[in-house]
Design a protein around this motif. Sequence first.
Motif, mmCIF file in Angstrom:
data_model
loop_
_atom_site.group_PDB
_atom_site.id
_atom_site.type_symbol
_atom_site.label_atom_id
_atom_site.label_comp_id
_atom_site.label_asym_id
_atom_site.label_seq_id
_atom_site.Cartn_x
_atom_site.Cartn_y
_atom_site.Cartn_z
ATOM 1 N N TYR A 103 0.804 -1.214 0.000
ATOM 2 C CA TYR A 103 0.000 0.000 0.000
ATOM 3 C C TYR A 103 0.842 1.272 0.000
ATOM 4 C CZ TYR A 103 -3.530 -3.393 1.490
ATOM 5 O OH TYR A 103 -4.349 -4.485 1.578
ATOM 6 N N ASN A 104 2.017 1.219 0.591
ATOM 7 C CA ASN A 104 2.845 2.433 0.712
ATOM 8 C C ASN A 104 3.945 2.480 -0.338
ATOM 9 O OD1 ASN A 104 4.268 0.295 1.882
ATOM 10 N ND2 ASN A 104 5.309 1.609 3.377
ATOM 11 N N HIS A 105 3.707 1.861 -1.506
ATOM 12 C CA HIS A 105 4.781 1.799 -2.505
ATOM 13 C C HIS A 105 5.120 3.172 -3.080
ATOM 14 C CE1 HIS A 105 2.287 2.095 -6.242
ATOM 15 N NE2 HIS A 105 1.359 1.587 -5.466
ATOM 16 N N THR A 106 4.146 4.088 -3.124
ATOM 17 C CA THR A 106 4.436 5.428 -3.657
ATOM 18 C C THR A 106 5.443 6.157 -2.769
ATOM 19 O OG1 THR A 106 2.260 5.597 -4.695
ATOM 20 C CG2 THR A 106 3.433 7.651 -4.281
ATOM 21 N N GLU A 107 5.225 6.102 -1.455
ATOM 22 C CA GLU A 107 6.154 6.745 -0.526
ATOM 23 C C GLU A 107 7.525 6.090 -0.584
ATOM 24 O OE1 GLU A 107 3.238 5.426 0.401
ATOM 25 O OE2 GLU A 107 1.967 7.033 0.853
ATOM 26 N N LEU A 108 7.533 4.757 -0.660
ATOM 27 C CA LEU A 108 8.813 4.040 -0.740
ATOM 28 C C LEU A 108 9.565 4.393 -2.018
ATOM 29 C CD1 LEU A 108 7.727 0.501 0.536
ATOM 30 C CD2 LEU A 108 9.162 2.153 1.751
ATOM 31 N N ARG A 109 8.842 4.514 -3.120
ATOM 32 C CA ARG A 109 9.494 4.830 -4.390
ATOM 33 C C ARG A 109 10.156 6.204 -4.334
ATOM 34 N NH1 ARG A 109 5.570 3.991 -7.085
ATOM 35 N NH2 ARG A 109 5.976 1.846 -7.723
ATOM 36 N N LEU A 110 9.456 7.184 -3.747
ATOM 37 C CA LEU A 110 10.034 8.526 -3.619
ATOM 38 C C LEU A 110 11.286 8.493 -2.755
ATOM 39 C CD1 LEU A 110 6.768 10.622 -3.145
ATOM 40 C CD2 LEU A 110 8.257 10.595 -5.162
ATOM 41 N N HIS A 111 11.218 7.766 -1.653
ATOM 42 C CA HIS A 111 12.356 7.659 -0.735
ATOM 43 C C HIS A 111 13.550 6.997 -1.423
ATOM 44 C CE1 HIS A 111 14.749 6.658 2.781
ATOM 45 N NE2 HIS A 111 14.652 5.383 2.478
ATOM 46 N N LEU A 112 13.281 5.915 -2.147
ATOM 47 C CA LEU A 112 14.362 5.187 -2.804
ATOM 48 C C LEU A 112 14.918 5.953 -3.998
ATOM 49 C CD1 LEU A 112 12.706 1.666 -2.594
ATOM 50 C CD2 LEU A 112 14.769 2.384 -1.364
ATOM 51 N N ALA A 113 14.060 6.672 -4.703
ATOM 52 C CA ALA A 113 14.539 7.490 -5.828
ATOM 53 C C ALA A 113 15.488 8.574 -5.333
ATOM 54 C CB ALA A 113 13.358 8.105 -6.564
ATOM 55 N N ALA A 114 15.201 9.124 -4.143
ATOM 56 C CA ALA A 114 16.080 10.145 -3.573
ATOM 57 C C ALA A 114 17.442 9.570 -3.219
ATOM 58 C CB ALA A 114 15.424 10.761 -2.337
ATOM 59 N N ARG A 115 17.508 8.255 -3.081
ATOM 60 C CA ARG A 115 18.785 7.594 -2.768
ATOM 61 C C ARG A 115 19.449 7.042 -4.034
ATOM 62 N NH1 ARG A 115 19.332 6.815 2.723
ATOM 63 N NH2 ARG A 115 20.834 5.113 2.422
ATOM 64 N N GLY A 116 18.935 7.454 -5.189
ATOM 65 C CA GLY A 116 19.602 7.133 -6.439
ATOM 66 C C GLY A 116 19.050 5.969 -7.221
ATOM 67 N N HIS A 117 17.991 5.331 -6.746
ATOM 68 C CA HIS A 117 17.424 4.192 -7.466
ATOM 69 C C HIS A 117 16.493 4.666 -8.581
ATOM 70 C CE1 HIS A 117 19.053 1.183 -4.697
ATOM 71 N NE2 HIS A 117 18.734 2.013 -3.710
ATOM 72 N N ARG A 118 16.420 3.901 -9.659
ATOM 73 C CA ARG A 118 15.606 4.256 -10.815
ATOM 74 C C ARG A 118 14.602 3.133 -11.076
ATOM 75 N NH1 ARG A 118 20.725 4.642 -11.676
ATOM 76 N NH2 ARG A 118 20.838 2.839 -13.102
ATOM 77 N N PHE A 119 13.376 3.542 -11.413
ATOM 78 C CA PHE A 119 12.290 2.585 -11.583
ATOM 79 C C PHE A 119 11.641 2.754 -12.949
ATOM 80 C CE2 PHE A 119 12.735 3.668 -7.115
ATOM 81 C CZ PHE A 119 12.923 2.413 -6.545
ATOM 82 N N PRO A 120 11.382 1.651 -13.635
ATOM 83 C CA PRO A 120 10.816 1.748 -14.985
ATOM 84 C C PRO A 120 9.307 1.946 -15.019
ATOM 85 C CG PRO A 120 11.212 -0.541 -14.439
ATOM 86 C CD PRO A 120 11.742 0.265 -13.292
ATOM 87 N N ASP A 121 8.619 1.747 -13.875
ATOM 88 C CA ASP A 121 7.159 1.854 -13.869
ATOM 89 C C ASP A 121 6.688 2.129 -12.452
ATOM 90 O OD1 ASP A 121 6.969 -0.701 -12.459
ATOM 91 O OD2 ASP A 121 7.508 -1.606 -14.367
#
Length: 623
Positions: A103-121
């Motif tokens: 359920y909290n994948h949007t928040e996790l994605r923002l947090h992880l993107a700030a740490r340099g991770h890239r997501f295709p979708d």
Amino acid sequence: MQGRNDARTQRRKDAEATVMCRIFGNLAPGAGAPRAARPDAAELAAVSARQRHGGPDEHQVLSGAGWSLGCDRLAVTEPCGGQQPYRLAHLPGILAVLNGEIYNHTELRLHLAARGHRFPDRCDGTVLPALYAEYGTAFAEHLEGMFAVAVLDLRPGRTQLVLAVDDMGMKPVHWHHDPADGSTRFASEIPALLAFEGVTISPREDSLDTVLATRTSFSSRTALDGIEVLAPGATAVVRPGCRPLVRRRTPHPGSTTAEPRTQDVLRHEVRRLAESELPVCAITSGGLDSGLVTALAAEYARESDAPPLHTFHLGYRGRWPDSEAVHARSVARRARTVHHEVAVDPDEFGSLLTRTVRHLGQPNADPIALSTYALFRAVREAGFTVALTGDGADELFGGYARMRAALDAPEGAWVAAYVDSLSAAPRLLREHLYTPAYRAYIAEQGSAADRIEQELRACGPDRAAALTAFETRWRLPAYHLRRVDHLSMAWAVETRLPFCQPAVVAHARALPPAALRGKRALYEAGRELLPPSVLARPKQPFTLPVAAMLTPGSPLLETVRELLSPARLVLGGKLRADRVRGLLTRQLERPNQRDAQALWALAVHELWTDVVQGMRIPVGCVA
């Protein structure tokens, strides 16, 4: 208004990015080494076929030297990327599969993107490899949702498999470690796990006593020797050749709301789970719990300009006692839903029983299993793949009479009576039915009931906390949630459980004890939402009227009589055939719930022993 619509659109985009699956895989000694054997493709196909009913829309499996990871996908929405197993280009050595929703994948994605991770979708499971890369085996502590996750780390020198399930055990994962070859195998369902060549089929010697004493296996052990189910809120770490190391995590706090009222907390969760691009229906038994979920989901549908909510209620052809149809109609009328009344023909019960036992993979003595299977069949045939249910309310809000009786009993007298109330056959009846040899075996080894008594006596002076902890940690996932998961996914229907969400769980545990007696908090929440007749009626479980159906002329009676024939029981060596026959005679002369429940549990166990022995024969998807 525009801001609210924008927020709703974003939530629907997030919901659109989720998938439901069945998962499976293995890790063998030497995994990742060049000389390790690659899993047999035909074997993996057989494993997948055993649980394809829960993921009929897409099948993917990856395998290599000593490892495999696969999933069968249920398309709750149109494909949106995120093909499983999940892999990220910058983390090629980490693979993951997911059954459920984060359920909290949007928040996790923002947090992880700030740490340099890239997501295709935007798929929820796409965050898993990056989350694992950041937090290692503690990654699941950051997840909120209903999930069973497997992460395979194939980076040089770090090879391991990590399994994790949500805090309430809404999505199960079963595993087997073979001490002979050091391999660990896992699957969402037991029949699928048994399709792995290295997994032996061996019913536990105490399985009969367990199903009579507690109606199903409550612990991490299952009815099959060597097969375990990961406990709620647990993570298992598997290194090549080693037995899984299982630890319990700190529960995720969940999304918090500023709403202090039970109705508002539940409303927030119902609305969150009702977000979907596809129509969502509700299971409406006619009681308080499902009625609350129905009323709030219908309210949300009206306010969001969605089509009217559809509701489903199950009954049986003919005239049977304890029908709740009139109450379900009353809830549906008040909520203004499109109501479906499903009538099952009792002549079908024999076939339904076999299919239900096969899908569950281990005995569950609740007759409601037949009703659950038939109900989700109707939901699927009506075109729905998402359903809201009221499961979990009784355990969290003190709805069971046995819990109230235990709280009111004198000190030192409550534990044994409470544990006996969990049984399909009370202790004295069990001992009466057992052969001397089996009675002596159980006395020596200890019964499941004995282990529960020991756990409760060791819980300290807070009786209410001990009862709630046991009901939610062990009984709810094993007896209810596993059944709902397996029998809804048997028809490729995703169930969503508002009462089992972390925010509702935290709210219930924060309420004063008085609010939890007899579900007072829920009755207060329903005062504005439900018909007075539903609020005033006595509590009644959604079940099969088995006492009335085990009577002369009933099709169900012939099924039970055949399963409990003296020739079968003598062969098994655990039950005295004459005393089982006496129990059946007493039921036919004076039908009553206690005897009928005991007979049903005995029949289910006998059928399960037949079904499980046949699971070595490769089978396709059976629904």
